[in-house]
Write a protein that holds these residues in place. Structure first.
Motif, short mmCIF file in Angstrom:
data_model
loop_
_atom_site.label_atom_id
_atom_site.label_comp_id
_atom_site.label_asym_id
_atom_site.label_seq_id
_atom_site.Cartn_x
_atom_site.Cartn_y
_atom_site.Cartn_z
N GLN A 314 0.83 -1.21 0.00
CA GLN A 314 0.00 0.00 0.00
C GLN A 314 0.87 1.26 0.00
N ARG A 315 1.90 1.24 0.84
CA ARG A 315 2.81 2.39 0.88
C ARG A 315 3.57 2.56 -0.43
N LEU A 316 3.94 1.44 -1.04
CA LEU A 316 4.76 1.47 -2.25
C LEU A 316 3.93 1.76 -3.50
N LEU A 317 2.81 1.06 -3.65
CA LEU A 317 2.02 1.13 -4.88
C LEU A 317 0.82 2.07 -4.78
N GLY A 318 0.39 2.36 -3.56
CA GLY A 318 -0.80 3.17 -3.38
C GLY A 318 -2.07 2.36 -3.54
N GLY A 319 -3.17 2.92 -3.10
CA GLY A 319 -4.46 2.26 -3.22
C GLY A 319 -5.07 2.47 -4.60
N ASP A 346 -5.80 11.63 -4.08
CA ASP A 346 -4.34 11.65 -4.25
C ASP A 346 -3.64 10.95 -3.09
N ASP A 347 -4.10 11.16 -1.87
CA ASP A 347 -3.49 10.50 -0.71
C ASP A 347 -3.66 8.99 -0.79
N VAL A 349 -4.03 7.08 -3.72
CA VAL A 349 -3.26 6.45 -4.81
C VAL A 349 -1.76 6.60 -4.63
N THR A 350 -1.33 7.51 -3.74
CA THR A 350 0.11 7.64 -3.46
C THR A 350 0.53 6.89 -2.20
N GLY A 351 -0.43 6.20 -1.58
CA GLY A 351 -0.09 5.39 -0.41
C GLY A 351 -0.03 6.16 0.90
N GLN A 352 -0.37 7.44 0.90
CA GLN A 352 -0.32 8.22 2.14
C GLN A 352 -1.53 7.96 3.04
N LEU A 353 -2.67 7.60 2.43
CA LEU A 353 -3.89 7.33 3.19
C LEU A 353 -4.13 5.83 3.19
N LEU A 354 -4.13 5.23 4.37
CA LEU A 354 -4.35 3.80 4.49
C LEU A 354 -5.85 3.50 4.58
#
Length: 407
Positions: A314-319, A346-347, A349-354
């Motif tokens: 998730q952190r690497l690829l994003g949601g 954006d958060d 797909v960039t993995g910032q929001l879990l």
């Protein structure tokens, strides 16, 4: 064919039953991942253009999020309705509900937009509760039960905030004396082969269901009959209801001397599962207006997401927000600010929001919405009679007026 009333070519066409699709959209079932652009082609509707949206902006001073985000995205003769309005001709609104159970968030989408239209254009709303249709279509529901459900569903409608002076709610069984003459004229001009082609009726179909499309179409012309002059009709509804209008009402209207009813179609809010629209037949994936708050939270937190298999991925690829019903709930109802919606996307797909954090935030918002709606729904019990009309001389007498006269 060319409509003399609307002065332009109709693009209506029936579904091709031989054409294979990976989704199904009928008035009674929606299955699979709906391709909405493909559905426009299949149904022969028109996409809502930037020019139409600009007309809304000019007439109302704003663009509703449902239009801006293409949640309402398709139409028939919407441009004609707006043109008539600009030329001083008022239209009325028509939508409804098949009372087979409780109301969920998916049902509220067209109602919320219908209220916006009533507020901005001052339009009357005729809201049809098709208690007879749900009885014909079910082995479990009695006619008395569907009538009771219609009364309960009316509470949810009132809770949206419609104007009681401009809103007329009725069940088919409670208003059939008024409706039947219109439905009979529609039925006379509709052959069984047409109804069968549009709705797929079979030998086992109850004859009540075969006649029912004429009843549903009758409301398109009801105010014109009651008031004695032609009034344009606009129907805000999910696109699965389109066959009633394209196959029956719009075909019959010129023969009876009425305007063809115009339509504006919405997409479906997804269920909380992996695919498909929100559906009462899958209650674990639907949020009902009467769900306790702990149940609402549990449903949201157990929903499918577009998240990856592991935290590291998730952190690497994003949601995958585009396939995530949690994100879609923000998109449809729970984040009206476009810039904030973009931040959530954006958060993600960039993995910032879990996913867990995203679900917790959504659950909080949905619970606030359901809690506020529940209070309005309970208050509505004191006002039901101000909305419901029944058969009496004159045709538009509210139940509250009838009770005052009887007392």
């Amino acid at each position: 064919m060319v409509s003399e009333e609307n002065g332009k070519e109709d693009k209506e066409k029936d579904d091709d039953p031989e054409k294979p699709d990976d989704f199904v959209v009928t008035p009674w079932a929606v299955k699979g991942d709906v391709d909405y652009d493909k559905l426009v082609e299949q149904f022969g509707t028109s996409p809502i253009t930037p020019e139409i949206i600009e007309t809304f902006h000019r007439l109302t001073g704003e663009i509703h999020p449902f239009l801006r985000r293409r949640i309402f995205y398709s139409h028939r003769d919407l441009d004609d309705i707006l043109r008539r309005y600009e030329n001083g001709e008022q239209f009325f609104l028509y939508t409804g509900r098949g009372p087979s159970g409780g109301v969920h968030l998916g049902h509220l989408i067209p109602w919320i937009f219908t209220k916006y239209l009533q507020d901005k254009f001052g339009a009357e709303l005729y809201f049809q509760m098709t208690d007879d249709e749900k009885y014909f279509n079910s082995d479990k529901l009695s006619l008395e039960k569907t009538a009771d459900l219609a009364e309960e569903n009316t509470l949810d409608l009132i809770a949206i905030g419609f104007d009681p002076k401009k809103t007329f709610v009725f069940t088919d069984t409670g208003y059939m004396e008024t409706m039947y003459g219109i439905a009979a004229k529609i039925a006379k001009h509709t052959t069984f082969s047409t109804a069968k082609a549009v709705f797929g009726f079979e030998n086992s179909t109850p004859i009540g269901m075969i006649f029912f499309p004429a009843i549903q179409a009758a409301t398109c012309f009801l105010p014109s009959v009651l008031k004695g002059y032609n009034i344009p009709c606009l129907i805000p509804a999910a696109i699965d209801q389109d066959p009633y209008w394209r196959g029956i009402a719009r075909e019959v209207a010129p023969k009876l001397g009425f305007y063809k009813p115009a339509q504006i179609h919405s997409k479906f809010i997804p269920g909380l599962g992996q695919s498909g629209k929100m559906s009462a037949s899958q209650p674990e994936t639907a949020i009902f207006t009467t769900d306790p708050l702990d149940v609402v939270e549990k449903k949201v937190k157990s929903s499918f997401t577009g998240g990856r298999d592991t935290l590291e991925e998730q952190r690497l690829l994003g949601g995958q927000a585009d396939i995530c019903p949690v994100y879609h709930y923000y998109y449809y109802l729970f984040e009206p600010d476009d810039s904030e919606l973009k931040r959530i996307y954006d958060d993600c797909v960039t993995g910032q929001l879990l996913c867990g954090d995203c679900k917790m935030m959504l659950a909080s918002r949905v619970k606030r919405f359901i809690s506020a709606h529940a209070k309005k729904r309970e208050e509505a019990r004191n006002h039901v009679d101000e909305f419901i009309i029944q058969d009496v001389s004159g045709g538009l007498t509210k139940r509250s007026e009838m009770r005052r006269k009887n007392n």
